[in-house]
Design a protein around this motif. Structure first.
Motif, PDB file in Angstrom:
ATOM      1  N   PRO A  38       0.827  -1.210   0.000  1.00 22.64           N
ATOM      2  CA  PRO A  38       0.000   0.000   0.000  1.00 22.64           C
ATOM      3  C   PRO A  38       0.860   1.259   0.000  1.00 22.64           C
ATOM      4  N   THR A  39       0.335   2.323  -0.615  1.00 21.18           N
ATOM      5  CA  THR A  39       0.975   3.638  -0.597  1.00 21.18           C
ATOM      6  C   THR A  39       0.010   4.611   0.064  1.00 21.18           C
ATOM      7  N   LYS A  40       0.409   5.870   0.162  1.00 21.04           N
ATOM      8  CA  LYS A  40      -0.455   6.870   0.777  1.00 21.04           C
ATOM      9  C   LYS A  40      -1.755   7.030   0.006  1.00 21.04           C
ATOM     10  N   ARG A  41      -1.696   6.948  -1.323  1.00 18.13           N
ATOM     11  CA  ARG A  41      -2.875   7.205  -2.148  1.00 18.13           C
ATOM     12  C   ARG A  41      -3.361   5.992  -2.929  1.00 18.13           C
ATOM     13  N   GLY A  42      -2.929   4.814  -2.552  1.00 11.63           N
ATOM     14  CA  GLY A  42      -3.383   3.637  -3.291  1.00 11.63           C
ATOM     15  C   GLY A  42      -2.490   2.434  -3.060  1.00 11.63           C
ATOM     16  N   LYS A  43      -1.888   1.951  -4.169  1.00  8.90           N
ATOM     17  CA  LYS A  43      -1.126   0.714  -4.096  1.00  8.90           C
ATOM     18  C   LYS A  43      -0.036   0.710  -5.167  1.00  8.90           C
ATOM     19  N   ALA A  44       1.114   0.112  -4.853  1.00  8.18           N
ATOM     20  CA  ALA A  44       2.164  -0.158  -5.825  1.00  8.18           C
ATOM     21  C   ALA A  44       2.123  -1.652  -6.104  1.00  8.18           C
ATOM     22  N   PHE A  93       1.843   2.057 -10.286  1.00 10.75           N
ATOM     23  CA  PHE A  93       1.328   2.838  -9.172  1.00 10.75           C
ATOM     24  C   PHE A  93      -0.144   3.129  -9.434  1.00 10.75           C
ATOM     25  N   GLU A  94      -0.989   2.525  -8.628  1.00  4.87           N
ATOM     26  CA  GLU A  94      -2.433   2.708  -8.744  1.00  4.87           C
ATOM     27  C   GLU A  94      -2.850   3.693  -7.657  1.00  4.87           C
ATOM     28  N   GLU A  95      -2.748   4.985  -7.979  1.00  7.83           N
ATOM     29  CA  GLU A  95      -3.040   6.021  -7.012  1.00  7.83           C
ATOM     30  C   GLU A  95      -4.103   6.966  -7.554  1.00  7.83           C
ATOM     31  N   SER A  96      -5.049   7.338  -6.687  1.00  4.37           N
ATOM     32  CA  SER A  96      -6.131   8.224  -7.086  1.00  4.37           C
ATOM     33  C   SER A  96      -6.714   8.884  -5.836  1.00  4.37           C
ATOM     34  N   PHE A  97      -7.609   9.835  -6.063  1.00  5.79           N
ATOM     35  CA  PHE A  97      -8.286  10.486  -4.933  1.00  5.79           C
ATOM     36  C   PHE A  97      -9.124   9.469  -4.170  1.00  5.79           C
ATOM     37  N   SER A  98      -9.838   8.607  -4.902  1.00  4.12           N
ATOM     38  CA  SER A  98     -10.644   7.586  -4.224  1.00  4.12           C
ATOM     39  C   SER A  98      -9.746   6.573  -3.509  1.00  4.12           C
ATOM     40  N   GLY A  99      -8.580   6.268  -4.087  1.00  2.72           N
ATOM     41  CA  GLY A  99      -7.621   5.392  -3.417  1.00  2.72           C
ATOM     42  C   GLY A  99      -7.105   6.009  -2.131  1.00  2.72           C
ATOM     43  N   TYR A 100      -6.947   7.344  -2.151  1.00  6.43           N
ATOM     44  CA  TYR A 100      -6.512   8.065  -0.963  1.00  6.43           C
ATOM     45  C   TYR A 100      -7.569   7.953   0.140  1.00  6.43           C
ATOM     46  N   ALA A 121      13.741   8.515 -21.616  1.00  8.65           N
ATOM     47  CA  ALA A 121      14.205   9.146 -22.858  1.00  8.65           C
ATOM     48  C   ALA A 121      15.535   9.866 -22.648  1.00  8.65           C
ATOM     49  N   GLY A 122      16.444   9.229 -21.932  1.00  4.33           N
ATOM     50  CA  GLY A 122      17.774   9.783 -21.728  1.00  4.33           C
ATOM     51  C   GLY A 122      17.882  10.799 -20.606  1.00  4.33           C
ATOM     52  N   THR A 123      16.793  11.123 -19.962  1.00  2.00           N
ATOM     53  CA  THR A 123      16.783  12.091 -18.862  1.00  2.00           C
ATOM     54  C   THR A 123      16.600  11.355 -17.542  1.00  2.00           C
ATOM     55  N   THR A 124      17.387  11.737 -16.545  1.00  2.00           N
ATOM     56  CA  THR A 124      17.236  11.138 -15.224  1.00  2.00           C
ATOM     57  C   THR A 124      16.087  11.827 -14.500  1.00  2.00           C
ATOM     58  N   CYS A 125      15.124  11.025 -14.059  1.00  2.00           N
ATOM     59  CA  CYS A 125      13.948  11.526 -13.349  1.00  2.00           C
ATOM     60  C   CYS A 125      13.821  10.804 -12.020  1.00  2.00           C
ATOM     61  N   LYS A 126      12.954  11.317 -11.175  1.00  2.00           N
ATOM     62  CA  LYS A 126      12.694  10.708  -9.874  1.00  2.00           C
ATOM     63  C   LYS A 126      11.189  10.583  -9.662  1.00  2.00           C
ATOM     64  N   ARG A 127      10.814   9.543  -8.938  1.00  2.00           N
ATOM     65  CA  ARG A 127       9.402   9.310  -8.582  1.00  2.00           C
ATOM     66  C   ARG A 127       9.335   9.149  -7.073  1.00  2.00           C
ATOM     67  N   ARG A 128       8.585  10.023  -6.418  1.00  2.00           N
ATOM     68  CA  ARG A 128       8.397   9.937  -4.972  1.00  2.00           C
ATOM     69  C   ARG A 128       7.202   9.026  -4.699  1.00  2.00           C
ATOM     70  N   VAL A 129       7.383   8.077  -3.784  1.00  2.00           N
ATOM     71  CA  VAL A 129       6.305   7.178  -3.375  1.00  2.00           C
ATOM     72  C   VAL A 129       6.108   7.358  -1.875  1.00  2.00           C
ATOM     73  N   ASN A 130       5.037   8.060  -1.512  1.00  2.00           N
ATOM     74  CA  ASN A 130       4.730   8.257  -0.099  1.00  2.00           C
ATOM     75  C   ASN A 130       4.020   7.023   0.440  1.00  2.00           C
TER      76      ASN A 130
END
Length: 164
Positions: free
Chosen positions: A8-14, A23-30, A130-139
């Motif tokens: 579980p995550t703060k807003r749903g589920k991983a 990442f299945e996150e939504s307002f209803s999941g929250y 696409a060649g760019t380093t990105c980050k994903r925060r999972v609360n």
């Protein structure tokens, strides 16, 4: 084969598949996670926190509508501008919110355990897109919930089992 299929995550589920983490996150999941973590706990404190969370959003909407109707657009502009600046700063730091990330694009997964009463546990997934380093925060769920620490350990274990 990895034993942990989801957490579980703060807003749903991983959820994990062979090639992706979804990442299945939504307002209803929250709302569902708040219900699971606070209301079902059954204590007065946690039930009160659930009710407070539920009323915070409608009260905020009511405040914005009242400010707009009375002509106080300065308040709305300040709050909206602040939100835009914070979102822009996060975007400039490389944070994105994709619904799925391929495992072969993940470079690193770091975990922050959070401080009870101040911050919540979270994972930062560093990946390339696409060649760019990105980050994903999972609360993750708050440490005030019954499962907060267990979910934090489960999330760390899920990524450790997959080599991160």
């Amino acid at each position: 084969m990895s034993s942990i299929k989801s957490f579980p995550t703060k807003r749903g589920k991983a959820r994990f598949t062979e090639e992706y983490v979804y990442f299945e996150e939504s307002f209803s999941g929250y709302i569902k996670s708040l219900y699971r973590d606070y209301w079902q706990r059954g204590t007065r404190w946690s039930s009160g926190a659930f009710v407070a969370y539920l009323f915070a959003f409608p009260i905020g909407v009511w405040w914005v509508v009242n400010a707009a109707r009375s002509g106080n657009f300065l308040y709305i502009a300040v709050i909206g501008g602040s939100m835009l600046v914070l979102w822009g700063a996060n975007y400039a730091r490389g944070f994105r919110s994709p619904d799925r990330i391929r495992f072969d694009t993940i470079e690193q997964v770091s975990a922050t355990d959070g401080m009870k009463g101040l911050t919540r546990p979270q994972l930062i997934i560093k990946y390339t897109d696409a060649g760019t380093t990105c980050k994903r925060r999972v609360n993750l769920p708050s440490l005030y919930t019954d499962s907060g620490e267990a979910v934090y350990e489960q999330a760390q274990e899920a990524f450790t089992e997959r080599g991160f």
